[in-house]
Design a protein around this motif. Structure first.
Motif, PDB file in Angstrom:
ATOM      1  N   ARG A  54      38.039 -34.887 -36.292  1.00 32.53           N
ATOM      2  CA  ARG A  54      37.349 -34.250 -35.151  1.00 32.53           C
ATOM      3  C   ARG A  54      38.179 -34.309 -33.875  1.00 32.53           C
ATOM      4  NH1 ARG A  54      31.570 -35.830 -37.039  1.00 32.53           N
ATOM      5  NH2 ARG A  54      31.195 -34.070 -38.431  1.00 32.53           N
ATOM      6  N   GLU A 110      36.144 -25.432 -41.199  1.00 32.95           N
ATOM      7  CA  GLU A 110      36.321 -24.774 -39.898  1.00 32.95           C
ATOM      8  C   GLU A 110      36.856 -23.380 -40.194  1.00 32.95           C
ATOM      9  OE1 GLU A 110      36.310 -23.220 -36.630  1.00 32.95           O
ATOM     10  OE2 GLU A 110      35.559 -25.262 -36.578  1.00 32.95           O
ATOM     11  N   ASN A 148      38.577 -26.030 -45.721  1.00 33.18           N
ATOM     12  CA  ASN A 148      37.918 -24.757 -46.012  1.00 33.18           C
ATOM     13  C   ASN A 148      37.843 -24.416 -47.496  1.00 33.18           C
ATOM     14  OD1 ASN A 148      37.383 -24.331 -43.316  1.00 33.18           O
ATOM     15  ND2 ASN A 148      39.229 -23.131 -42.974  1.00 33.18           N
ATOM     16  N   SER A 156      35.036 -28.829 -36.230  1.00 33.24           N
ATOM     17  CA  SER A 156      34.958 -28.896 -37.693  1.00 33.24           C
ATOM     18  C   SER A 156      33.759 -29.697 -38.176  1.00 33.24           C
ATOM     19  CB  SER A 156      36.234 -29.510 -38.251  1.00 33.24           C
ATOM     20  OG  SER A 156      36.336 -30.854 -37.831  1.00 33.24           O
TER      21      SER A 156
END
Length: 187
Positions: free
Chosen positions: A91, A122, A175, A97
């Motif tokens: 973070r 993210e 992701n 995120s």
């Protein structure tokens, strides 16, 4: 692997030993009773010919085996700490995120030496770019054990490292929500 496979079949349970041992409390115990000490009571009695009682005994033996493989309180605290420290670092690099743990750690199938699978979500960032930024930040901290970090270029790129304080191996992806969906299906 054959020794572990043999533990599943009732006729071989009493004969089976696993050489790996694990710390439980302050004393080391052999998982299925090998030569180091007498076997646990649930694994000690011979298998009976009656198929119902044999299945019942096998069920008890499997439950006992699973209980012995469950992480200790100290191991669980170490894993939780590793997740918190990793999340804080992620973070700091990618503030918007979302960080999730998936895999054996959340399905309840983790063994004492299992890694932690962590995904960073993210949508506005490319996988390799994010992993490179995270690798650069990790190198500037004492979070990873020295020499343990590697960026793996695969279908799903990973940043792998061993978290220094807990000695837990962490596989970090970006992701890729497949693991989250698979973990949910296993639950």
């Amino acid at each position: 692997m054959n020794r572990l496979r043999n533990a599943i079949y009732p006729a071989r349970v009493v004969q089976c030993t696993i050489s790996c041992s694990r710390r439980i409390g302050s004393q080391s115990k052999n998982l299925l009773g090998g030569s180091q000490q007498p076997p646990p009571a649930a694994l000690d009695s011979p298998v009976q010919n009656n198929s119902d009682s044999g299945r019942s005994q096998l069920h008890r033996q499997i439950l006992r085996f699973a209980e012995l493989l469950r992480p200790t309180e100290q191991e669980a605290k170490g894993r939780i700490g590793a997740v918190r420290r990793t999340t804080t670092l992620v973070r700091a690099v990618i503030p918007a995120s979302q960080v999730y743990v998936f895999g054996s750690s959340v399905t309840g199938l983790a063994l004492p030496n299992s890694d932690l699978d962590v995904v960073v979500l993210e949508p506005g960032i490319e996988q390799l770019e994010a992993l490179s930024m995270l690798r650069k930040r990790l190198r500037a901290t004492s979070l990873p054990a020295k020499g343990s970090m590697s960026l793996v270029h695969a279908r799903v790129p990973l940043l792998k490292f061993i978290e220094r304080r807990s000695e837990v191996s962490i596989d970090l992806s970006v992701n890729n929500d497949e693991g989250l969906r698979n973990s949910e299906a296993v639950r």
